[in-house]
Design an enzyme around this catalytic site. Structure first.
Site, PDB file in Angstrom:
ATOM      1  N   GLY A 168     -43.390  79.422  50.347  1.00 55.72           N
ATOM      2  CA  GLY A 168     -43.195  79.782  51.440  1.00 55.72           C
ATOM      3  C   GLY A 168     -42.114  79.361  52.111  1.00 55.72           C
TER       4      GLY A 168
ATOM      5  N   ASP B 115     -43.058  75.926  55.559  1.00 59.37           N
ATOM      6  CA  ASP B 115     -42.904  77.331  56.217  1.00 59.37           C
ATOM      7  C   ASP B 115     -43.664  77.167  57.748  1.00 59.37           C
ATOM      8  OD1 ASP B 115     -45.630  76.934  55.140  1.00 59.37           O
ATOM      9  OD2 ASP B 115     -45.421  79.177  54.304  1.00 59.37           O
TER      10      ASP B 115
ATOM     11  N   ASP C 174     -50.181  74.756  60.285  1.00 59.69           N
ATOM     12  CA  ASP C 174     -51.475  75.277  61.061  1.00 59.69           C
ATOM     13  C   ASP C 174     -52.357  74.262  61.154  1.00 59.69           C
ATOM     14  OD1 ASP C 174     -53.212  77.278  61.417  1.00 59.69           O
ATOM     15  OD2 ASP C 174     -53.554  78.014  59.399  1.00 59.69           O
TER      16      ASP C 174
ATOM     17  N   LYS D  53     -48.127  76.463  64.558  1.00 59.17           N
ATOM     18  CA  LYS D  53     -49.102  77.270  65.173  1.00 59.17           C
ATOM     19  C   LYS D  53     -50.081  76.213  65.638  1.00 59.17           C
ATOM     20  CE  LYS D  53     -50.824  80.698  62.226  1.00 59.17           C
ATOM     21  NZ  LYS D  53     -51.957  81.378  61.381  1.00 59.17           N
TER      22      LYS D  53
HETATM   23  P1  IMP Z   1     -52.498  74.048  57.015  1.00 61.62           P
HETATM   24  O1  IMP Z   1     -52.750  73.311  55.790  1.00 61.62           O
HETATM   25  O2  IMP Z   1     -53.665  74.781  57.609  1.00 61.62           O
HETATM   26  O3  IMP Z   1     -51.376  73.534  57.998  1.00 61.62           O
HETATM   27  O4  IMP Z   1     -51.834  75.576  56.142  1.00 61.62           O
HETATM   28  C1  IMP Z   1     -50.592  75.721  56.061  1.00 61.62           C
HETATM   29  C2  IMP Z   1     -50.288  76.742  54.997  1.00 61.62           C
HETATM   30  O5  IMP Z   1     -51.102  77.889  55.100  1.00 61.62           O
HETATM   31  C3  IMP Z   1     -48.717  77.388  55.006  1.00 61.62           C
HETATM   32  O6  IMP Z   1     -48.091  76.749  54.246  1.00 61.62           O
HETATM   33  C4  IMP Z   1     -49.228  78.839  54.507  1.00 61.62           C
HETATM   34  O7  IMP Z   1     -48.830  78.793  53.313  1.00 61.62           O
HETATM   35  C5  IMP Z   1     -50.536  79.136  55.071  1.00 61.62           C
HETATM   36  N1  IMP Z   1     -50.404  79.730  56.281  1.00 61.62           N
HETATM   37  C6  IMP Z   1     -51.079  79.191  57.326  1.00 61.62           C
HETATM   38  N2  IMP Z   1     -50.806  80.074  58.455  1.00 61.62           N
HETATM   39  C7  IMP Z   1     -50.302  81.284  58.038  1.00 61.62           C
HETATM   40  C8  IMP Z   1     -50.008  82.480  58.568  1.00 61.62           C
HETATM   41  O8  IMP Z   1     -49.984  82.849  59.878  1.00 61.62           O
HETATM   42  N3  IMP Z   1     -49.116  83.398  57.724  1.00 61.62           N
HETATM   43  C9  IMP Z   1     -49.110  83.096  56.598  1.00 61.62           C
HETATM   44  N4  IMP Z   1     -49.429  82.076  55.848  1.00 61.62           N
HETATM   45  C10 IMP Z   1     -50.021  81.143  56.324  1.00 61.62           C
END
Ligand code: IMP
Ligand code: MG
Length: 186
Positions: free
Chosen positions: A46, A102, A105, A133
């Site tokens: 990403g 990237d 979230d 986000k």
């Molecule tokens: P986290 O562990 O929930 O913070 O997720 C992070 C990972 O989920 C990122 O590195 C992305 O690969 C994927 N991800 C989360 N939100 C999005 C989005 O809106 N579009 C694309 N990939 C996302």
């Protein structure tokens, strides 16, 4: 490809402008601490596009490596920890590490990568995320440097994918709803 987007959240021009600012912020932060060399760890896939552009705006010595993680975000085990599938080869112990990813979230991916990197005992560990986000955070991790804050929508482009597509879009946007689950894509 761009016609698959319902809306553009961040344009190519906004990205270009922000990259310069972000590069200056990063450079200045380290120079203020008397540091002129960093170890940059890029989370693939990403952050590849973002990191490739950003490093050319950082006016420090940069040693570069990548780390690949696999997050299982399924319904069966949504709490499972992201797994490291390809670790760094660069010796980062005692160096100033900047992790580039990237999107922040839930924060689970970031937390588990930070845990791995701390194990190498870097002199310092900072994070730079292209997107933040907000509103979905499960862990209290904030990034040191952030490209853009975005609303809680699934976005693609500039490295971010949907079913491994759209990483090469030069802007960041939201897919049209009817394209969010094409059955032929795995
Ligand atoms: P986290 O562990 O929930 O913070 O997720 C992070 C990972 O989920 C990122 O590195 C992305 O690969 C994927 N991800 C989360 N939100 C999005 C989005 O809106 N579009 C694309 N990939 C996302
Ligand atoms: Mg992805």
């Amino acid at each position: 490809m761009k016609e698959d987007l319902a809306s553009v959240l961040v344009s190519e021009e906004q990205i270009r402008e922000r990259l310069g600012q972000l590069g200056d912020e990063i450079t200045q932060t380290y120079l203020d601490e008397g540091i002129d060399e960093i170890s940059l760890v890029c989370v693939t896939n990403g952050a590849i596009v973002f990191a490739a552009d950003l490093i050319r705006h950082i006016n420090l010595y940069v040693r570069l490596d990548c780390i690949r993680v696999c997050s299982y975000q399924d319904d069966i085990n949504p709490q499972s920890e992201p797994e490291i599938v390809d670790n760094i080869r660069l010796d980062i112990s005692g160096t100033h590490v900047l992790l580039i990813d990237d999107i922040l979230d839930t924060g689970r991916t970031l937390a588990s990568i930070l845990k791995i990197l701390r194990g190498f005992e870097p002199a310092s560990l900072r994070t730079c995320m292209l997107l933040d986000k907000q509103g979905r955070r499960e862990l209290d991790h904030d990034a040191d440097f952030i490209g853009f804050n975005i609303p809680n929508e699934f976005v693609v482009g500039y490295g971010l994918d949907f079913a491994e597509r759209y990483r090469n879009l030069n802007c960041i946007g939201v897919l049209k709803p009817e394209l969010q689950n094409p059955p032929e894509w795995t």
